[in-house]
Design a protein around this motif. Structure first.
Motif, mmCIF file in Angstrom:
data_model
loop_
_atom_site.group_PDB
_atom_site.id
_atom_site.type_symbol
_atom_site.label_atom_id
_atom_site.label_comp_id
_atom_site.label_asym_id
_atom_site.label_seq_id
_atom_site.Cartn_x
_atom_site.Cartn_y
_atom_site.Cartn_z
ATOM 1 N N SER A 1 26.027 124.515 -49.998
ATOM 2 C CA SER A 1 25.517 124.885 -51.317
ATOM 3 C C SER A 1 25.329 126.395 -51.412
ATOM 4 O O SER A 1 25.729 127.029 -52.397
ATOM 5 N N HIS B 1 23.095 118.524 -55.345
ATOM 6 C CA HIS B 1 23.320 117.263 -56.068
ATOM 7 C C HIS B 1 24.753 117.180 -56.583
ATOM 8 O O HIS B 1 25.326 116.090 -56.644
ATOM 9 N N LEU B 2 25.363 118.317 -56.935
ATOM 10 C CA LEU B 2 26.771 118.297 -57.342
ATOM 11 C C LEU B 2 27.681 118.033 -56.153
ATOM 12 O O LEU B 2 28.689 117.329 -56.289
ATOM 13 N N ARG C 1 26.924 116.189 -53.619
ATOM 14 C CA ARG C 1 26.831 114.741 -53.397
ATOM 15 C C ARG C 1 27.643 113.981 -54.443
ATOM 16 O O ARG C 1 28.268 112.959 -54.132
ATOM 17 N N TYR C 2 27.641 114.483 -55.681
ATOM 18 C CA TYR C 2 28.450 113.854 -56.733
ATOM 19 C C TYR C 2 29.936 113.962 -56.383
ATOM 20 O O TYR C 2 30.673 112.983 -56.505
ATOM 21 N N TYR C 3 30.380 115.136 -55.948
ATOM 22 C CA TYR C 3 31.790 115.296 -55.554
ATOM 23 C C TYR C 3 32.135 114.323 -54.434
ATOM 24 O O TYR C 3 33.222 113.745 -54.415
ATOM 25 N N GLU C 4 31.201 114.130 -53.525
ATOM 26 C CA GLU C 4 31.418 113.162 -52.448
ATOM 27 C C GLU C 4 31.560 111.756 -53.026
ATOM 28 O O GLU C 4 32.462 111.009 -52.653
ATOM 29 N N SER C 5 30.699 111.390 -53.965
ATOM 30 C CA SER C 5 30.761 110.047 -54.565
ATOM 31 C C SER C 5 32.062 109.833 -55.326
ATOM 32 O O SER C 5 32.510 108.697 -55.477
ATOM 33 N N GLN C 6 32.665 110.930 -55.791
ATOM 34 C CA GLN C 6 33.932 110.848 -56.515
ATOM 35 C C GLN C 6 35.139 110.897 -55.571
ATOM 36 O O GLN C 6 36.278 110.873 -56.017
ATOM 37 N N SER D 1 39.101 116.463 -65.230
ATOM 38 C CA SER D 1 37.995 115.594 -64.825
ATOM 39 C C SER D 1 38.005 115.447 -63.304
ATOM 40 O O SER D 1 39.012 115.749 -62.645
ATOM 41 N N THR D 2 36.908 114.957 -62.758
ATOM 42 C CA THR D 2 36.874 114.741 -61.312
ATOM 43 C C THR D 2 37.896 113.686 -60.895
ATOM 44 O O THR D 2 38.465 113.770 -59.812
ATOM 45 N N GLN D 3 38.156 112.722 -61.762
ATOM 46 C CA GLN D 3 39.172 111.714 -61.456
ATOM 47 C C GLN D 3 40.547 112.373 -61.371
ATOM 48 O O GLN D 3 41.322 112.099 -60.451
#
Length: 130
Positions: free
Chosen positions: A9, A17-18, A20-25, A60-62
């Motif tokens: 970070s 938190h972003l 972690r979001y990138y990881e979730s994606q 988009s992240t997708q």
């Protein structure tokens, strides 16, 4: 060398938190250290930079998940993978359509404003002369 999420970070300027979001994606794949904390490889700094720049381009992240295997460097540089051009063209076409819709909406709003201002001026003039 591996770094923890706080260090990643700090190096990238992206909140944890972003990350972690990138990881979730599926955009980042940290390992887990003996303590259970996320541990990122040094190249994660480059990956996060690529993600941020592709997000700025309106992807988009997708879509980034599809493109990331074709991306190198922090610019980022894009290799001519088959899915890369199709994905970027589709996104550009969506943006063009949204821009067209917004342009039409803005034009209509201008027309309503102009018509309302003309009526207000006419009413003001009529009450001043009447």
């Amino acid at each position: 060398m591996r770094v923890l999420i706080g260090e990643l970070s700090r190096r990238t300027g992206v909140h944890a938190h972003l990350l972690r979001y990138y990881e979730s994606q599926g955009l980042l794949s940290p390992g887990r250290g003996p303590s259970g904390y996320r541990e990122y490889a040094d190249e994660a700094v480059v990956t996060v930079t690529q993600i941020r720049k592709l997000l700025e381009a309106g992807l988009s992240t997708q879509e980034i998940g599809v493109l990331l295997p074709c991306v190198t460097g922090t610019t980022p540089d894009l290799a001519p993978c088959p899915e890369l051009l199709a994905t970027m063209r589709a996104r550009r076409d969506e943006l063009d359509e949204r821009i067209g819709t917004l342009t039409r909406s803005r034009g209509l709003l201008h027309d309503y404003i102009d018509a309302t201002e003309r009526r207000a001026a006419e009413q003001h003039q009529a009450s001043a002369t009447g």
